[in-house]
Write a protein that holds these residues in place. Structure first.
Motif, short mmCIF file in Angstrom:
data_model
loop_
_atom_site.label_atom_id
_atom_site.label_comp_id
_atom_site.label_asym_id
_atom_site.label_seq_id
_atom_site.Cartn_x
_atom_site.Cartn_y
_atom_site.Cartn_z
N LEU A 6 3.33 56.36 -29.69
CA LEU A 6 2.96 57.07 -30.92
C LEU A 6 3.89 56.70 -32.07
N ARG A 39 3.07 53.37 -33.56
CA ARG A 39 1.83 53.38 -34.32
C ARG A 39 1.94 54.16 -35.62
N TYR A 40 2.58 55.34 -35.56
CA TYR A 40 2.58 56.23 -36.73
C TYR A 40 3.96 56.40 -37.37
N LYS A 41 5.04 55.91 -36.73
CA LYS A 41 6.41 56.00 -37.25
C LYS A 41 7.01 57.40 -37.16
N THR A 42 6.19 58.44 -37.16
CA THR A 42 6.68 59.81 -36.99
C THR A 42 5.79 60.56 -36.00
#
Length: 464
Positions: free
Chosen positions: A319, A322-325
Motif C-alpha cells: 500500500l 502504491r499510495y505513499k501514505t
C-alpha cells in the motif's frame, strides 16, 4: 561379643526391661563419666527424640534377637550430645541384652562439611549464572558494536545487535553472524590494516585503532581490539566506534529535540528501511512488543510482531509503494511475552524511499468500550419510550434491571461460563449469582453458546 565391644565406643549391658546394669566407654571417650546411668532405663537418658528409637531397639532385640542400627544424639552427664549409632543384641541365656554403639561425630562433621561444600558450590554456580546473565544483557543491549572473533581462524564467535546492524546483512529470520569470516565483512582495501593491527594486539596486547569500512554500505568505523583467553582458545574482543561528520550546532540541537519528542510519543513509532526492517523505535513501541532495549528491536523485521507473520507487513509495504501514505490500517501486535494488542497503523513513505515512518495506536480498549457502550445503549433504548407512561420509580427500577442483566451476561461471556470466575468479576457470592441467574432466566452455557454463534455469524457475513 568381646571382639565387637573392643571396636565399640560405648557398650551398655541391659536387663530385659532396658535398664542399664553396666556401661563401658572406649579410651577415645574416657573424658566422659557415665556412672550416673547405672540403674536407669536407657530410654530415659536417650533424650526426647532418642527415647523412642531406644524402645524400638529393645523391643526388636526381645523379639528377633538383634535390632537394626539406629543413630541417636546421646546426651552425656557433662551436657554434650554425641551422635552414636547403636544396635542391640539379646544375650544367649536371655538374661539381658547388650547395646553396642559407635561414635558418629566424625562422620556427622564430615557430612556437614560435605553439605556445606555442596551449598557453596551451588551458590558459586548461581553467582556464575547471574554474572553470565548480566554479561548477556549488557552485551546485547550495548549501543556500541562489539564482536568476539577467534584468534586462530578469524571466525566470528559472537556479535551483539549493534554489530549485526553494522554489517548490514540482516536477512529475515537469519541475523546471526556466528561462524562467518570476519575479514570477509571488511572492505578489501582495509583488510591488510586490520591484519596488522590484530598482529600487534597478539604480540603486545594493545594497538592503535584503525579505520575500517564494513558491510554492503561501506560504513566507516574506528576499530580497536584486545586479546582474551577463553576455555580452549584465544579470542579477539573487537569494539567499533562509528565515524560521522560533525554537524552544525543548530542541527545537533534540532535533531536531539526531535528525537526526544519521538521517543516520548505515547503511541508506538518505528522507522523502517524499504524492506520493513526496524532502524529506530520509541519506548511506546518497545512496550507494545515487550522488549527492554532499543538495540534488541533494531535490525529485526517488523513482520515478526505484526498480525500474521510477514503477511500484514507485506500488505502495508504494498500500500505504501502504491499510495505513499496509509491510514487506519488495522492489525495485531504480538509481544515477546505472548500478549496481543489491537492497533491502528498510520504510515508514510519517505521522500528518498529509504525510510518509512510507522505510527501505531493501541485501540483495544477503545474498541471494547465502544462495543460495550453500544450494546448497553441499545438495551436501554426501550426505557426512554416509557417516559410519561410509567412513574420515575418504575423507570429507574427497569433501567437498573437492564444494566444488571447486561453486566451479568458480559461477565459470563468473559469467564466463558465459569460461575466462580463470574461471581468474582461481579463482586458477588456464588449464592447471589445463582439468584440473579434464576431471576433473569440466564443459562450460563446458553449465553456463551449464543455469543459464539453470533461471532460465527458475524464472521460469515464479513466473508460474504
Amino acid at each position: 561379643m568381646a571382639s565387637k565391644s573392643v571396636h565399640a565406643d560405648i557398650t551398655l549391658l541391659l536387663d530385659m526391661e532396658g535398664v542399664i546394669r553396666e556401661a563401658t566407654l572406649s579410651p577415645t571417650m574416657a573424658a566422659e563419666s557415665v556412672d550416673g546411668w547405672l540403674g536407669r532405663r536407657w530410654s530415659d537418658i536417650a533424650g526426647a527424640e532418642g527415647g523412642d528409637k531406644v524402645r524400638r531397639m529393645v523391643e526388636d532385640a526381645r523379639r528377633s534377637g538383634i535390632s537394626a542400627f539406629r543413630q541417636i544424639n546421646q546426651p552425656f552427664p557433662s551436657g554434650v550430645e554425641i551422635p552414636i549409632e547403636f544396635t542391640t543384641m539379646l544375650l544367649g541365656d536371655r538374661t539381658g541384652m547388650i547395646a553396642v554403639g559407635k561414635n558418629m561425630q566424625a562422620v556427622t562433621e564430615l557430612h556437614s562439611r560435605l553439605i556445606a561444600a555442596q551449598q557453596a558450590m551451588e551458590r558459586d554456580y548461581w553467582r556464575l549464572r547471574e554474572l553470565e546473565t548480566r554479561y548477556r544483557l549488557v552485551f546485547d543491549a550495548a549501543a556500541d558494536a562489539v564482536m568476539i572473533v577467534s584468534a586462530g581462524d578469524m571466525r566470528i564467535v559472537e556479535a551483539n545487535r549493534a554489530a549485526v546492524n553494522a554489517i548490514s546483512r540482516v536477512e529475515r529470520g537469519n541475523d546471526d553472524l556466528a561462524g562467518r569470516d570476519f575479514l570477509a565483512e571488511v572492505a578489501a582495501a582495509d583488510r591488510d590494516a586490520v591484519r596488522d593491527m590484530l598482529a600487534q594486539v597478539r604480540q603486545r596486547g594493545t594497538a592503535l585503532s584503525v579505520l575500517v569500512h564494513l558491510g554492503r554500505y561501506d560504513r566507516a568505523w574506528m576499530l580497536r581490539g584486545s586479546l582474551m583467553s577463553s576455555e580452549r582458545r584465544q579470542v579477539f574482543l573487537l569494539h567499533f566506534t562509528p565515524v560521522t561528520t560533525t554537524p552544525a550546532i543548530d542541527d545537533v540541537d534540532d535533531d536531539a529535540v526531535l528525537r526526544g519528542l519521538i521517543d516520548r510519543i505515547p503511541d508506538g513509532f518505528v522507522a523502517l528501511d524499504s524492506e520493513g526492517v526496524v532502524r529506530h523505535a520509541n519506548q511506546a513501541f518497545l512496550d507494545l512488543v515487550q522488549i527492554g532495549s532499543k538495540p534488541a528491536a533494531v535490525g529485526r523485521s517488523l513482520g515478526v510482531w505484526m498480525g500474521r507473520p510477514g503477511a500484514d507487513l507485506s500488505s502495508l509495504l504494498t500500500l505504501l509503494r502504491r499510495y505513499k501514505t496509509v491510514r487506519l490500517f488495522q492489525t495485531t501486535i504480538r509481544g515477546e511475552l505472548g500478549t496481543e494488542t489491537e492497533v491502528e497503523v498510520s504510515a508514510v513513505d519517505g521522500e528518498d524511499d529509504q525510510y518509512i515512518g510507522v505510527l501505531m495506536r493501541n485501540v483495544a480498549r477503545r474498541l471494547d468500550a465502544a462495543d460495550d457502550h453500544d450494546a448497553l445503549r441499545q438495551a436501554l433504548g426501550p426505557i426512554s419510550k416509557q417516559l410519561g407512561r410509567s412513574s420515575l420509580r418504575k423507570l429507574v427500577k427497569n433501567a437498573v434491571s437492564i444494566v444488571e442483566q447486561h453486566y451479568v451476561k458480559e461477565a459470563l461471556l468473559r469467564s466463558k461460563g465459569n460461575r466462580t470466575a463470574t461471581a468474582e468479576l461481579l463482586g458477588l457470592s456464588r449464592q447471589s449469582l445463582y439468584a440473579k441467574l434464576n431471576c433473569y432466566g440466564f443459562d450460563d452455557k446458553g449465553v456463551v453458546a449464543s455469543a459464539a454463534d453470533g461471532a460465527e455469524g458475524a464472521s460469515d457475513d464479513a466473508e460474504d
